[in-house]
Enzyme design. Structure first.
Site, PDB file in Angstrom:
ATOM      1  N   TYR A   1      44.685  37.711  49.326  1.00 17.27           N
ATOM      2  CA  TYR A   1      44.478  37.881  50.409  1.00 17.27           C
ATOM      3  C   TYR A   1      46.166  37.355  51.272  1.00 17.27           C
ATOM      4  O   TYR A   1      46.882  37.948  51.363  1.00 17.27           O
ATOM      5  CB  TYR A   1      43.720  37.310  52.120  1.00 17.27           C
ATOM      6  CG  TYR A   1      42.579  38.366  51.833  1.00 17.27           C
ATOM      7  CD1 TYR A   1      42.984  39.826  51.864  1.00 17.27           C
ATOM      8  CD2 TYR A   1      41.800  37.672  51.806  1.00 17.27           C
ATOM      9  CE1 TYR A   1      41.326  40.655  52.021  1.00 17.27           C
ATOM     10  CE2 TYR A   1      40.150  38.340  51.819  1.00 17.27           C
ATOM     11  CZ  TYR A   1      40.804  39.684  52.110  1.00 17.27           C
ATOM     12  OH  TYR A   1      39.873  40.772  51.929  1.00 17.27           O
TER      13      TYR A   1
ATOM     14  N   SER B   1      43.306  44.650  44.149  1.00 13.60           N
ATOM     15  CA  SER B   1      43.580  43.641  45.499  1.00 13.60           C
ATOM     16  C   SER B   1      42.517  43.702  46.312  1.00 13.60           C
ATOM     17  O   SER B   1      40.875  44.507  46.450  1.00 13.60           O
ATOM     18  CB  SER B   1      43.958  44.834  46.660  1.00 13.60           C
ATOM     19  OG  SER B   1      43.065  45.433  47.633  1.00 13.60           O
ATOM     20  N   ASP B   2      41.796  41.689  46.885  1.00 12.22           N
ATOM     21  CA  ASP B   2      40.978  41.994  48.194  1.00 12.22           C
ATOM     22  C   ASP B   2      40.933  42.977  48.999  1.00 12.22           C
ATOM     23  O   ASP B   2      42.083  44.049  49.469  1.00 12.22           O
ATOM     24  CB  ASP B   2      41.592  40.509  48.155  1.00 12.22           C
ATOM     25  CG  ASP B   2      39.816  40.015  48.389  1.00 12.22           C
ATOM     26  OD1 ASP B   2      39.036  40.681  48.508  1.00 12.22           O
ATOM     27  OD2 ASP B   2      39.669  38.921  48.852  1.00 12.22           O
ATOM     28  N   TRP B   3      39.797  43.367  49.261  1.00 12.06           N
ATOM     29  CA  TRP B   3      39.605  44.056  50.562  1.00 12.06           C
ATOM     30  C   TRP B   3      40.117  44.177  51.763  1.00 12.06           C
ATOM     31  O   TRP B   3      40.501  43.339  51.978  1.00 12.06           O
ATOM     32  CB  TRP B   3      38.098  44.050  50.389  1.00 12.06           C
ATOM     33  CG  TRP B   3      37.054  44.949  49.598  1.00 12.06           C
ATOM     34  CD1 TRP B   3      36.546  46.302  49.921  1.00 12.06           C
ATOM     35  CD2 TRP B   3      37.185  45.271  48.719  1.00 12.06           C
ATOM     36  NE1 TRP B   3      35.735  47.100  48.832  1.00 12.06           N
ATOM     37  CE2 TRP B   3      36.638  46.476  48.285  1.00 12.06           C
ATOM     38  CE3 TRP B   3      38.146  44.362  47.715  1.00 12.06           C
ATOM     39  CZ2 TRP B   3      36.512  46.640  46.765  1.00 12.06           C
ATOM     40  CZ3 TRP B   3      37.738  45.052  46.387  1.00 12.06           C
ATOM     41  CH2 TRP B   3      36.869  45.792  45.438  1.00 12.06           C
TER      42      TRP B   3
ATOM     43  N   GLY C   1      43.621  44.025  52.038  1.00 10.57           N
ATOM     44  CA  GLY C   1      44.155  42.679  51.377  1.00 10.57           C
ATOM     45  C   GLY C   1      46.179  43.209  51.731  1.00 10.57           C
ATOM     46  O   GLY C   1      47.031  42.582  50.206  1.00 10.57           O
TER      47      GLY C   1
END
Length: 809
Positions: free
Chosen positions: A193, A224-226, A228
């Protein structure tokens, strides 16, 4: 049967390529039916595979010990066995991609995800992560090693700009990622993030292409992180393959428009499509339907593995006068809030619906000669959710009825009816069939039956618009979602709303909850705190005084340790410290079991007979802990991070808080035990510490060679003899101290080996020190400094047994 061939990039239109790279929903990519590309399904997480979970019901699954507990095992072979189990569970849940492992470092003890990470040390983390990754991927399931990189705090996690210099980044924070790529050939990486140097990690070409692909040879995909990823052009240029979740995405139509406008070259899109197609081939996506029914398997052999993992990660920090094991026939007072409410996992994306499990109280009551119980104190941060023991549907069944409507209209027809076993409901992008997970309406109805009379405190949180009514009291009323947001549910939840009602024991109280779900995510939390007797600690002290042994189970829970929020202190919540002090005064044989996922302070440590760190041990935690308490197994764990006396002693604490949005890693290389060494600060318990019930003598250590060339490994051999009546668990730790003048910490972990030595026998313990342990980043590349190095042979960062010299030329 061979897999159906996937199409080539050239077989896809630009629109299809851009759509393929954008997430379709919370857990899936888009299928491209025209050319036979199915959806890829992803699932959390590090200590178990959640799967979809359909609304109020989640598919139960195996829960292994959390990351820090795996780190405490210091056992790469066991990490491989646990990775094998996670791969098996991924297949059962129909997941092609497992969002794990978490290899960020435990820079401070208060990070909200400290429990999820393996260690504060990069080499210990790497040595455990590599076999775990290999074992998961042996099942044709991809990992996503996360979170790349320097995502070591939850404070301002979506925006904080990490200021860490290149040498520190390379030698500490990148090292576990590098090992999983270059040694384990990880198929996936998850970007972090946070920002570094003013750009988000999901849009950093230096990280995602320069280091990851060009230097390390990574050929997998980057997710990607959710939520992010933020910039279409910067992300595709950086090398981000799939921004998640969907359907709202920075790729898809936005990426297509950027290509058509000339802002993005189409070959950049093609490169990411190739990476995603390669992933699909590796996980055999054409053979495994992402919509297959999720499966729950309760296998005794898998439970046995989880139980053994608990034992291997239990750290016996103190054991005065052989207080443990508990003698046969002893009467035991089981005290503390976590004895009955034992926590097996932390909060956030690492949580899931566990297979049946039991509390420490239940396990001890089954196996000890005589057991009494008093909670002593309560530690809930908020009034706890109600469970099916006190909940009833309108039909009189356990739980509450859940009615789903497709869309946001509360007057539309109910399309699905279900039952929830508790008043905490989370919808992670999944709803029952026939209900749009992006836009739905939920009504929850039933009653709760109070067990006590008196004033009950109510607590309510919603992520969407709605109302929570208990009896004739509207605890929360927010029809237009206007309430300010609070810290719960990753910051999507409303500020907590409170009320109080008078209840009579046994008289049912109506509950009605309505809310909406949007964007693939929704959550409901209704908590109720019943009145407590005023003399809880006194009752616990009395029970302890009358018992042979007092076992006090203290700790935290998933309200205190969770993704999205750091702790503010390492003090135990509530009056637990006072409880331990008073019990210890009443019973000199007081054993404290710490059921917390990260370090806590222990101002009473010198007053108790024994301290056993149990972390969050997964579904077999209770019986694993009792195995050790009763002496049926040896505590096998060693600390994977330093326990400070005070939070202020932590080397990174001075630089914890961001200044103007920038978090400066001012401690540099002196993070964790390195900083304690350099400052001469005495920790509460040092990195690598842990006791065994068995006694052992270490003989004279030797090296395979007194001199090596740069790039060569070296072996350390230590003869270890078990001198007592019990087998001894031993972890030989090899640290390196390099030539002066290069800004190194006093010593760094270079290798380790864990053995169990049978009584009366001697075993040569061999530790391999790899070439990477000698290198240093000089700004342009890796160098090895010639000269005299010291190999420090130790049982912990402070328990140095021998020092050997090694010439490196």
């Amino acid at each position: 049967m061979p897999s159906t061939p996937l199409p080539a990039v050239d077989d896809l239109t630009l629109e299809e390529k851009c759509r393929l790279l954008g997430g379709a929903s919370t857990w899936r990519t888009h299928p491209i039916e025209r050319v036979g590309i199915p959806a890829v399904k992803m699932s959390d997480g590090p200590n178990g595979v959640r799967g979809d979970g359909l609304g109020a019901r989640r598919t139960p699954g195996v829960v292994i010990p959390v990351g820090i507990a795996v780190g405490a095992t210091w056992n790469p072979s066991l990490a491989a066995e646990l990775g094998d189990l996670l791969g098996t569970e991924s297949r059962r849940k129909g997941a092609h991609v497992l969002l794990a492992p978490t290899v960020n470092l435990q820079r401070t003890p208060i990070g909200g995800r400290v429990f999820e990470c393996l260690s504060e040390d990069p080499e210990l983390t790497a040595r455990l992560a590599v076999p775990l990754v290999e074992a998961v991927q042996a099942h044709d399931v991809a990992v996503t090693v996360k979170h790349f990189v320097a995502n070591d705090t939850e404070i301002d996690r979506m925006s904080v700009d990490v200021d860490v210099d290149d040498r520190v980044l390379r030698e500490l924070y990148l090292r576990p990622f590098e090992a999983t790529v270059t040694e384990a050939a990880a198929w996936g990486i998850m970007s972090a993030y946070n920002q570094r140097g003013g750009e988000h990690c999901a849009a950093s070409r230096e990280l995602l292409t320069g280091i990851l692909r060009d230097e390390w040879g990574f050929d997998g995909f980057v997710v990607s992180d959710w939520y992010g990823s933020h910039d279409t052009v910067a992300s595709i240029r950086a090398g981000l393959t799939v921004p998640m979740p969907g359907p709202s995405t920075i790729y898809g139509e936005r990426l297509q428009a950027a290509v058509e406008a000339g802002d993005v070259e189409e070959p950049l899109v093609d490169a990411q499509v190739e990476d995603l197609l390669r992933l699909m081939a590796r996980v055999r996506v054409t053979e495994r339907d992402s919509e297959q029914a999720e499966e729950t398997v309760d296998d005794p052999a898998e439970r046995a593995l989880c139980r053994r993992a608990v034992v291997e990660g239990l750290v016996l920090c103190r054991n005065e006068d052989a207080a443990l094991p508990i003698p046969p026939g002893a009467s035991v007072a089981v005290i503390g809030p976590n004895a009955e409410d034992t926590r097996i996992m932390g909060g956030g994306s690492a949580s899931l619906q566990a297979l049946p499990n039991r509390s420490l109280l239940q396990a001890l009551a089954d196996r000890a000669a005589s057991v009494v119980h008093e909670p002593g104190v309560r530690i809930d941060r908020l009034p706890p959710p109600l469970t099916e023991e006190v909940l009833r549907t309108p039909d009189g069944e356990p739980g509450l009825r859940v009615d789903y409507r497709d869309g946001l209209d509360p007057d539309s027809p109910v399309v699905v009816t279900d039952v929830t076993p508790e008043t905490m409901l989370r919808f992670f992008g999944s709803t029952p069939e026939g209900v749009d997970p992006e836009r739905f309406h939920v009504t929850v109805t039933g009653t709760f039956v109070p067990e006590r009379s008196g004033t009950h405190l109510l607590s309510a949180v919603l992520t969407g618009a709605g109302r929570i009514e208990v009896g004739d009291v509207a605890v929360l009323e927010d029809p237009d979602r206007q309430l300010p947001r609070g810290p719960l549910f990753f910051g999507f939840g409303s500020e907590e709303q409170e009320a109080a009602i008078e209840c009579e024991a046994g008289v049912a109280v109506p509950i009605r909850i309505t809310t909406t779900g949007r964007g693939g995510y929704a959550a409901i939390r209704l908590g109720v705190r019943a009145p407590e007797p005023p003399d809880m600690i006194a009752r616990a002290v009395a029970a302890a005084r009358d018992a042979d042994v007092a076992v006090v189970v203290v700790g935290t829970n998933d309200e205190w340790e969770t993704e999205g929020e750091d702790r503010t202190t390492i003090a135990l919540p509530g009056d637990q410290d006072e409880l331990v002090r008073r019990v210890a005064e009443a019973n000199p044989r007081t054993v404290v079991v710490v059921n917390a996922g990260s370090p806590v302070s222990m101002p009473w440590v010198d007053d108790v007979a024994a301290v056993l760190l149990a972390y969050f041990g997964g579904m077999e935690m209770a019986d694993g802990v009792v195995d050790v308490l009763l002496g049926d197994a040896d505590p096998g764990g060693r600390l994977p991070l330093t326990y400070p006396e005070a939070l202020e002693d932590t080397p990174a604490w001075r630089w914890y808080a961001p200044v103007d949005g920038v978090q400066h890693y001012g401690e540099g290389l002196l993070m964790g035990y390195r900083g304690f060494d350099a400052a001469g600060t005495v920790p509460l318990f040092p990195f690598g510490h842990g006791l065994s019930y068995g006694d052992a003598d270490w003989g004279a250590a030797s090296l395979s060679s007194d001199s090596i060339r740069a790039g060569d490994p070296v072996e350390l051999t230590v003869p270890v003899q078990a001198t007592g009546e019990r087998a001894a668990t031993v972890v030989v730790q090899a640290y390196l101290s390099g030539p002066d003048g290069f800004g190194r910490p006093p010593k760094v972990l270079a290798g380790f080996a864990k053995v169990t030595v049978a009584p009366g026998t001697e075993e040569p313990v061999v530790v391999t020190i790899p070439p990477e342990a000698f290198r240093r980043w000089d700004g342009d590349g890796w160098v090895v400094d010639e000269g005299t190095w010291e190999v420090v042979v130790a049982a912990s960062a402070t328990d140095v047994r021998q020092r050997l010299h090694l010439e490196v030329g």
